[in-house]
Scaffold this motif. Structure first.
Motif, PDB file in Angstrom:
ATOM      1  N   ALA A 119       5.257   7.403   1.348  1.00 52.49           N
ATOM      2  CA  ALA A 119       5.380   6.009   0.918  1.00 52.49           C
ATOM      3  C   ALA A 119       4.466   5.148   1.768  1.00 52.49           C
ATOM      4  O   ALA A 119       3.953   5.597   2.796  1.00 52.49           O
ATOM      5  CB  ALA A 119       6.821   5.528   1.030  1.00 52.49           C
ATOM      6  N   ILE A 120       4.298   3.922   1.343  1.00 61.57           N
ATOM      7  CA  ILE A 120       3.468   2.972   2.076  1.00 61.57           C
ATOM      8  C   ILE A 120       4.334   2.255   3.102  1.00 61.57           C
ATOM      9  O   ILE A 120       5.365   1.675   2.764  1.00 61.57           O
ATOM     10  CB  ILE A 120       2.814   1.971   1.116  1.00 61.57           C
ATOM     11  CG1 ILE A 120       1.889   2.726   0.157  1.00 61.57           C
ATOM     12  CG2 ILE A 120       2.062   0.887   1.882  1.00 61.57           C
ATOM     13  CD1 ILE A 120       1.400   1.911  -1.004  1.00 61.57           C
TER      14      ILE A 120
ATOM     15  N   GLY B  37       1.231  -1.016   5.190  1.00 63.42           N
ATOM     16  CA  GLY B  37      -0.073  -0.940   4.538  1.00 63.42           C
ATOM     17  C   GLY B  37      -0.711   0.435   4.508  1.00 63.42           C
ATOM     18  O   GLY B  37      -1.799   0.592   3.969  1.00 63.42           O
TER      19      GLY B  37
ATOM     20  N   ARG C 192      -0.270   4.716   3.719  1.00 64.92           N
ATOM     21  CA  ARG C 192       0.538   5.768   3.117  1.00 64.92           C
ATOM     22  C   ARG C 192       0.846   6.823   4.179  1.00 64.92           C
ATOM     23  O   ARG C 192      -0.052   7.315   4.851  1.00 64.92           O
ATOM     24  CB  ARG C 192      -0.205   6.397   1.944  1.00 64.92           C
ATOM     25  CG  ARG C 192       0.660   7.346   1.161  1.00 64.92           C
ATOM     26  CD  ARG C 192       0.147   7.450  -0.281  1.00 64.92           C
ATOM     27  NE  ARG C 192       1.059   8.200  -1.091  1.00 64.92           N
ATOM     28  CZ  ARG C 192       2.150   7.697  -1.677  1.00 64.92           C
ATOM     29  NH1 ARG C 192       2.429   6.427  -1.550  1.00 64.92           N
ATOM     30  NH2 ARG C 192       2.934   8.442  -2.406  1.00 64.92           N
TER      31      ARG C 192
ATOM     32  N   ALA D 263      12.708   3.355   0.316  1.00 66.37           N
ATOM     33  CA  ALA D 263      11.587   2.626  -0.277  1.00 66.37           C
ATOM     34  C   ALA D 263      11.989   2.005  -1.607  1.00 66.37           C
ATOM     35  O   ALA D 263      12.871   2.502  -2.306  1.00 66.37           O
ATOM     36  CB  ALA D 263      10.404   3.570  -0.483  1.00 66.37           C
TER      37      ALA D 263
ATOM     38  N   ASP E 257       7.818   2.756  -4.025  1.00 66.01           N
ATOM     39  CA  ASP E 257       6.881   3.490  -3.178  1.00 66.01           C
ATOM     40  C   ASP E 257       6.441   2.715  -1.929  1.00 66.01           C
ATOM     41  O   ASP E 257       5.478   3.089  -1.282  1.00 66.01           O
ATOM     42  CB  ASP E 257       5.652   3.906  -4.003  1.00 66.01           C
ATOM     43  CG  ASP E 257       4.963   5.136  -3.453  1.00 66.01           C
ATOM     44  OD1 ASP E 257       5.644   6.003  -2.860  1.00 66.01           O
ATOM     45  OD2 ASP E 257       3.731   5.231  -3.593  1.00 66.01           O
ATOM     46  N   THR E 258       7.137   1.621  -1.615  1.00 68.72           N
ATOM     47  CA  THR E 258       6.786   0.818  -0.446  1.00 68.72           C
ATOM     48  C   THR E 258       8.027   0.589   0.397  1.00 68.72           C
ATOM     49  O   THR E 258       9.098   0.281  -0.122  1.00 68.72           O
ATOM     50  CB  THR E 258       6.183  -0.538  -0.872  1.00 68.72           C
ATOM     51  OG1 THR E 258       5.026  -0.287  -1.663  1.00 68.72           O
ATOM     52  CG2 THR E 258       5.797  -1.372   0.330  1.00 68.72           C
TER      53      THR E 258
ATOM     54  N   THR F 246       7.121  -6.868   2.004  1.00 71.45           N
ATOM     55  CA  THR F 246       5.693  -6.907   1.699  1.00 71.45           C
ATOM     56  C   THR F 246       5.232  -8.359   1.643  1.00 71.45           C
ATOM     57  O   THR F 246       6.048  -9.276   1.543  1.00 71.45           O
ATOM     58  CB  THR F 246       5.429  -6.250   0.328  1.00 71.45           C
ATOM     59  OG1 THR F 246       6.197  -6.938  -0.665  1.00 71.45           O
ATOM     60  CG2 THR F 246       5.808  -4.779   0.340  1.00 71.45           C
TER      61      THR F 246
ATOM     62  N   THR G 240      13.243  -6.072  -0.429  1.00 73.79           N
ATOM     63  CA  THR G 240      12.077  -6.729  -1.006  1.00 73.79           C
ATOM     64  C   THR G 240      12.456  -8.186  -1.221  1.00 73.79           C
ATOM     65  O   THR G 240      13.502  -8.641  -0.757  1.00 73.79           O
ATOM     66  CB  THR G 240      11.628  -6.030  -2.318  1.00 73.79           C
ATOM     67  OG1 THR G 240      10.375  -6.588  -2.735  1.00 73.79           O
ATOM     68  CG2 THR G 240      12.662  -6.149  -3.423  1.00 73.79           C
TER      69      THR G 240
END
Length: 174
Positions: free
Chosen positions: A55-56, A59, A61, A75, A78-79, A83, A169
């Protein structure tokens, strides 16, 4: 054992009062037709028994092993973690449909700050108004809401250890 008591005696015991009048309907708590809603999807990933292999993070991976070493292993899309770009950037008053998929083996209590939502059933029926939805592993569920509160709003797993290790998020309402 009672923590507090309000004893009533004397003439007050004999007095009867009518039931209070109902509050007026709160129109802000109703969802209009969601057919024109902005659609978004959120995939929850991670955990020891999940399918997340990378995952990121900040910034970059990283492999799952590197994520675990950093104590960051949950995550969204995928982050991991917050962010600079919000999950959603919507205009005030805009209807939103958010499909959420729990691709983990764990339950997650997904909590939205600043607004309330209804779950949208498979038949399109709306569930009760709430701000938290408990999602079990493998479930896909959809919520609908009106972005009626301008600002930046956190959306995270309310199991705070999950949020602290990446499962959060945000949304912007302008």
């Amino acid at each position: 054992m009672s923590q507090v008591a309000f004893p009533v005696g004397g003439q007050a015991m004999a007095a009867r009062r009518r039931a209070p009048a109902a509050l007026p309907k709160n129109l802000k708590m109703e969802l209009p037709d969601l057919e024109s809603a902005v659609y978004m999807r959120l995939n929850m990933q991670g955990g020891a028994m999940g399918t997340l292999d990378a995952a990121i993070l900040n910034g970059q991976r990283k492999t799952f092993r590197k994520l675990v070493e950093a104590n960051e292993f949950w995550a969204f899309n995928d982050t991991i973690g917050m962010t600079e770009t919000p999950l959603a950037n919507v205009a005030a008053g805009q209807a939103v449909k958010l499909e959420i998929y729990n691709d983990t083996s764990f339950p997650h209590a997904m909590h939205l700050h600043g607004m309330h939502f209804c779950e949208i059933g498979q038949n399109g029926a709306l569930g009760p108004l709430r701000d938290t939805l408990l999602m079990f592993g493998g479930e896909t569920r959809t919520i609908g809401f009106i972005a009626d509160n301008p600002g930046d709003w956190l959306f995270h797993c309310h199991m705070l250890s999950h949020a602290a290790s990446g499962m959060m998020t945000w949304m912007r309402v302008t």
